[in-house]
Design a protein around this motif. Structure first.
Motif, PDB file in Angstrom:
ATOM      1  N   VAL A  22       0.842  -1.196   0.000  1.00  0.00           N
ATOM      2  CA  VAL A  22       0.000   0.000   0.000  1.00  0.00           C
ATOM      3  C   VAL A  22       0.878   1.247   0.000  1.00  0.00           C
ATOM      4  O   VAL A  22       1.683   1.456   0.897  1.00  0.00           O
ATOM      5  N   LEU A  84      -7.208   0.816  -2.094  1.00  0.00           N
ATOM      6  CA  LEU A  84      -7.065  -0.441  -1.353  1.00  0.00           C
ATOM      7  C   LEU A  84      -8.340  -1.261  -1.452  1.00  0.00           C
ATOM      8  O   LEU A  84      -8.292  -2.497  -1.525  1.00  0.00           O
ATOM      9  N   GLU A 143      -6.781   2.109   6.723  1.00  0.00           N
ATOM     10  CA  GLU A 143      -6.408   0.934   5.934  1.00  0.00           C
ATOM     11  C   GLU A 143      -6.436  -0.334   6.772  1.00  0.00           C
ATOM     12  O   GLU A 143      -6.865  -1.395   6.301  1.00  0.00           O
TER      13      GLU A 143
END
Length: 274
Positions: A22, A84, A143
């Protein structure tokens, strides 16, 4: 570029959980992650918003491919995602790696525990992914929220930050053990059978006789202890037949001195007068 231990004549292991980087910051780290994945049979590399884009040309590409050290097929097949959410959309489960407590009510697993679970779930037909955050900051809380569980490593609490590729390597190592076993890839071939006790005792008697001859066992009162210690030293080696022959040959040469090379016999003239 490939290194020692690379063998393209045998099939490469593939599969395992997706490795999801990420917002990775450095192309060279992406290359090193690919190498770590190839080492342990991971083959699904996903990139979410890499800072420098995905370098397929120029110096960044050269650096990433060099760092991959032969695992360029993973760089070529890497998938690029804008978010994501898109990167994990097809997965049944997601683990997030972090070294910091996030105040989120999630199970926290060590890497070995996580990969044992991952292996079982993947064998059952599920698809899993492991999230790794950017090098400088790690994953954001938003996230981590997308993950089912957290994976962390037992590291020095005063210096818990891991290099991105090192973190992928640790996960890969635990995945390999969980999915394929922990046996080393090769064993030392036994070139000589274990020496029978009769052969070993005969060597001891010869060695101790020569040591006695040169006055090694002194004072005499300590001979039994010295003799036992000497025998135990050799027994701890688990001597093979070849070991005993080699040791005996060395002692013989020390006792008898250098070999004297015999002159080669010249061809004798024939006595045949016919």
């Amino acid at each position: 570029m490939t290194g020692a231990g690379t063998n393209h004549t045998i099939p490469s292991l593939t599969g395992g959980p997706a490795i999801i980087l990420v917002r990775p910051q450095l192309a060279v780290n992406i290359g090193m992650c690919a190498r770590a994945m190839a080492n342990f049979g991971l083959s699904d590399l996903r990139l979410v918003n890499p800072r420098e884009g995905w370098p397929r040309t120029g110096a960044l590409r050269k650096g990433a491919y060099a760092a991959a050290a032969g695992a360029v097929h993973l760089l070529e097949s890497a998938r690029l995602f804008a978010s994501l959410e898109e990167a994990v959309a097809d997965l049944n489960g997601v683990f997030a790696t972090t070294a910091r407590e996030r105040g989120q009510v999630k199970s926290v697993l060590a890497a070995d525990e996580a990969m044992i679970e991952a292996a079982a779930r993947i064998r059952g037909g599920e698809k899993l992914g492991i999230l790794f955050g950017p090098e400088r900051t790690g994953l954001a809380n938003e996230e981590v929220v997308l993950a089912d569980k957290i994976v962390s490593f037992p590291v020095n609490p005063a210096y818990a930050s891991l290099n991105l590729a090192q973190a992928v390597l640790l996960i890969g190592y635990e995945w390999m053990k969980a999915a394929h076993g922990s046996a080393p890839p090769f064993q030392q071939a036994e070139r000589s059978p274990g020496a029978p006790r009769e052969m070993v005792v005969s060597f001891f008697e010869y060695l101790e006789g020569e040591l006695e001859r040169v006055g090694f066992f002194r004072p005499l009162a300590k001979r039994p202890v010295m003799q036992n210690n000497l025998r135990n030293m050799f027994h701890r080696m688990h001597l093979t037949e070849q070991d005993v022959r080699s040791f005996r040959g060395m002692v013989v040469r020390l006792v008898e001195g250098p070999r004297v090379e015999r002159p080669k016999r010249k061809n004798q003239p024939s006595d045949d007068n016919g």
